[in-house]
Design a protein around this motif. Structure first.
Motif, short mmCIF file in Angstrom:
data_model
loop_
_atom_site.label_atom_id
_atom_site.label_comp_id
_atom_site.label_asym_id
_atom_site.label_seq_id
_atom_site.Cartn_x
_atom_site.Cartn_y
_atom_site.Cartn_z
N THR A 121 0.83 -1.20 0.00
CA THR A 121 0.00 0.00 0.00
C THR A 121 0.87 1.25 0.00
N TYR A 122 0.41 2.28 -0.73
CA TYR A 122 1.16 3.52 -0.85
C TYR A 122 0.20 4.72 -0.81
N LYS A 123 0.68 5.80 -0.24
CA LYS A 123 -0.05 7.06 -0.32
C LYS A 123 0.22 7.67 -1.69
N TYR A 124 -0.78 7.59 -2.57
CA TYR A 124 -0.60 8.03 -3.95
C TYR A 124 -1.96 8.48 -4.50
N LEU B 264 3.42 -13.33 -12.20
CA LEU B 264 4.14 -12.21 -11.60
C LEU B 264 3.89 -12.23 -10.11
N TYR B 265 4.95 -12.05 -9.32
CA TYR B 265 4.86 -12.12 -7.87
C TYR B 265 5.36 -10.81 -7.24
N GLY B 266 4.98 -10.63 -5.96
CA GLY B 266 5.56 -9.61 -5.09
C GLY B 266 5.65 -8.21 -5.64
N PRO B 267 4.54 -7.59 -6.07
CA PRO B 267 4.63 -6.24 -6.65
C PRO B 267 4.98 -5.17 -5.62
N SER B 268 5.68 -4.15 -6.07
CA SER B 268 5.95 -2.97 -5.25
C SER B 268 6.13 -1.78 -6.18
N LEU B 269 5.92 -0.59 -5.65
CA LEU B 269 5.97 0.63 -6.44
C LEU B 269 7.12 1.51 -5.97
N LEU B 270 7.90 2.01 -6.91
CA LEU B 270 8.97 2.96 -6.60
C LEU B 270 8.70 4.26 -7.35
N LEU B 271 8.60 5.35 -6.59
CA LEU B 271 8.41 6.67 -7.18
C LEU B 271 9.76 7.36 -7.20
N TRP B 272 10.22 7.73 -8.39
CA TRP B 272 11.59 8.24 -8.53
C TRP B 272 11.62 9.39 -9.54
N ASN C 212 13.53 -13.63 -11.36
CA ASN C 212 14.22 -12.38 -11.61
C ASN C 212 13.44 -11.19 -11.06
N LEU C 213 14.15 -10.18 -10.61
CA LEU C 213 13.52 -8.92 -10.19
C LEU C 213 13.47 -7.98 -11.39
N LYS C 214 12.26 -7.61 -11.81
CA LYS C 214 12.07 -6.82 -13.02
C LYS C 214 11.18 -5.63 -12.71
N TYR C 215 11.05 -4.72 -13.70
CA TYR C 215 10.15 -3.59 -13.52
C TYR C 215 9.63 -3.10 -14.86
N VAL C 216 8.54 -2.35 -14.77
CA VAL C 216 7.92 -1.70 -15.93
C VAL C 216 7.51 -0.30 -15.49
N GLU C 217 7.62 0.68 -16.37
CA GLU C 217 7.25 2.04 -16.02
C GLU C 217 5.76 2.27 -16.29
N LEU C 218 5.12 2.99 -15.36
CA LEU C 218 3.71 3.34 -15.47
C LEU C 218 3.55 4.85 -15.51
N ASP C 219 2.43 5.32 -16.08
CA ASP C 219 2.20 6.76 -16.12
C ASP C 219 1.68 7.25 -14.77
N LYS C 220 1.45 8.55 -14.65
CA LYS C 220 1.07 9.15 -13.36
C LYS C 220 -0.29 8.68 -12.88
N ARG D 195 12.11 -13.13 -4.31
CA ARG D 195 10.67 -13.12 -4.10
C ARG D 195 10.32 -11.95 -3.18
N GLY D 196 9.61 -10.96 -3.72
CA GLY D 196 9.22 -9.79 -2.95
C GLY D 196 10.27 -8.71 -3.01
N SER D 197 9.84 -7.45 -2.92
CA SER D 197 10.80 -6.34 -2.92
C SER D 197 10.14 -5.11 -2.33
N GLU D 198 10.94 -4.29 -1.67
CA GLU D 198 10.47 -3.00 -1.16
C GLU D 198 11.66 -2.06 -1.10
N PHE D 199 11.39 -0.77 -1.30
CA PHE D 199 12.44 0.23 -1.39
C PHE D 199 12.28 1.27 -0.29
#
Length: 222
Positions: free
Chosen positions: A72-75, A129-137, A155-163, A191-195
């Motif tokens: 969960t994220y404040k977004y 797909l497992y263990g989703p997390s969001l990074l705002l950068w 593997n730990l992977k990512y995809v960019e999303l719009d605002k 398995r799993g990730s958080e920043f």
């Protein structure tokens, strides 16, 4: 280094806990699951004594087999007039794939689950797909996840999303962040990730391997 709290466990039962401080409530909210069909909510004023407050999301609401491993994220998203978002894993039995899904909330208590997958696996990712997390950068949004190239992870992977966090499904270019070595201690599996940001560093916390399972961290100088 970490020191284990001598009063453990503080809660018995839930898997994959995710804890956030909710300003409006002046309490910690912790999400986890005791069964794969739903994510539940516990709350605490001190981070030690938790009270079970009910179910936040259910797989049955969107027709999946599970609704778990939530983050969960404040977004705020203007389109939904919301303040919080949650990303989680859900297996679509009709499609035979495990995707990342999105829901949103005004108060972190009452959630609306989107019925379209946020990100779905592409061919080489093993249908899951497992263990989703969001990074705002720097004004950009990156959704991280693990593919299914190892036992329930890989593997730990990512995809960019719009605002607006518009669902991309199987679209969106995939980037590889970490390819886990076959050698200990990761043994081919993340398995799993958080920043977390601290001073001039970005920290990644995750788990790896299978027997034994381990927690590990990586650090990037900003």
């Amino acid at each position: 280094p970490w020191m284990e709290y001598q009063g453990n466990p503080v809660i018995k039962g839930p898997s994959a806990p995710d804890i956030r401080w909710i300003d409006e409530e002046k309490r910690f909210f912790m999400w986890g699951h005791q069964k794969n069909s739903q994510t539940e909510l516990w709350a605490s004023q001190d981070g030690i004594n938790f009270i079970h407050e009910g179910v936040s999301i259910k797989a049955a609401n969107i027709g999946t087999r599970n609704a778990t491993y939530s983050r969960t994220y404040k977004y705020p998203i203007k389109l939904y007039d919301s303040k919080y978002i949650m990303v989680y894993s859900g297996f679509d039995e009709g499609e035979g794939i495990r995707s990342v899904w999105l829901d949103h909330s005004k108060n972190a208590r009452n959630w609306t689950q989107l019925k379209t997958p946020l990100v779905s696996p592409i061919m080489e990712e093993g249908n899951d797909l497992y263990g989703p997390s969001l990074l705002l950068w720097k004004g950009r949004n990156y959704l991280f996840y693990q593919d299914h190239t190892a036992w329930r992870g890989g593997n730990l992977k990512y995809v960019e999303l719009d605002k607006s966090l518009t669902p991309v499904g199987q679209a969106g270019k995939r980037f590889l962040l970490i390819y886990p070595s076959a050698e200990p201690s990761l043994n081919n599996r993340i398995r799993g990730s958080e920043f977390y940001f601290a001073q001039d560093n970005l920290y990644l916390f995750s788990s790896g391997s299978r027997n034994p399972r381990v927690l590990f961290y990586a650090k990037a100088k900003l």
